[in-house]
Design a protein around this motif. Sequence first.
Motif, mmCIF file in Angstrom:
data_model
loop_
_atom_site.group_PDB
_atom_site.id
_atom_site.type_symbol
_atom_site.label_atom_id
_atom_site.label_comp_id
_atom_site.label_asym_id
_atom_site.label_seq_id
_atom_site.Cartn_x
_atom_site.Cartn_y
_atom_site.Cartn_z
ATOM 1 N N LYS A 176 9.512 15.093 25.772
ATOM 2 C CA LYS A 176 9.199 16.166 26.489
ATOM 3 C C LYS A 176 9.386 16.021 27.959
ATOM 4 C CE LYS A 176 5.501 16.407 28.080
ATOM 5 N NZ LYS A 176 4.731 15.980 29.576
ATOM 6 N N LEU A 201 9.510 21.515 23.281
ATOM 7 C CA LEU A 201 8.644 20.535 23.211
ATOM 8 C C LEU A 201 7.380 20.267 23.970
ATOM 9 C CD1 LEU A 201 11.773 18.009 24.075
ATOM 10 C CD2 LEU A 201 10.630 18.549 21.873
ATOM 11 N N THR A 202 7.280 21.110 25.053
ATOM 12 C CA THR A 202 5.939 21.123 25.713
ATOM 13 C C THR A 202 4.872 21.608 24.881
ATOM 14 O OG1 THR A 202 6.997 21.373 28.003
ATOM 15 C CG2 THR A 202 4.974 22.228 27.924
#
Length: 237
Positions: free
Chosen positions: A158, A191-192
Amino acid sequence: MTGAPASAAGGSGAKPVRGGKLGTAAVNQASLWNIANLLTMLRLVLVPGFVLLLLHNGGYDPVWRSFAWAAFAIAMITDLFDGHLARTYNLVTDFGKIADPIADKAIMGAALVCLSYLGDLPWWVTGVILFRELGITLMRFWVIRHAVIPASRGGKMKTLAQGTAVGMYVLALTGPLATLRFWVMAVAVVLTVVTGLDYVRQAVVLRRKGLAAERAAAAAGQVQEATGSRDSAEAER
């Protein structure tokens, strides 16, 4: 490299061991002005400089945005090295524990806010990323009494995706590269969110385990105290 001289520390004379590790004496000697902390300080100083470079001349000058990208890149690179140096050479300090995450979030937050202010990045993207980063920081403090949430591989991916995407947005890209940066940012946002949810899951599990261990220890202490009191009473009789 850092720390007090051997004479000032009782003559221990600890030296770096070939391979990278320092002895316990050297750990105790780690000073504020070690290389890891200096890199963290550099990253903090780069934040206002980066903002000025990015917003200079209205924020749309390709040359100044290239300078801003260089400052951002230096900040990201120092982020990779300062933590590694602190762990490898036992240079961890209280200042570093506090300043390092602040520096990380300051440079990323400044870049996101400036890009959204300039209209290059939707505000909702900035909001999602900053909400996640702030939320995870608070979550770590929530469970720190019970355990430390380890950095995951997803979290590292991330960070890499965010840094790459934001760096591409800082540059005045056009054509296919401008399209590519959109998809890199999309991956970073996914991804965050995913890693953020995973951190929440880990925090809840660790807190439950910690509370259960505390209750078990308290119950064992009460049993031991009751047993001791009964033995004392019998001895008096």
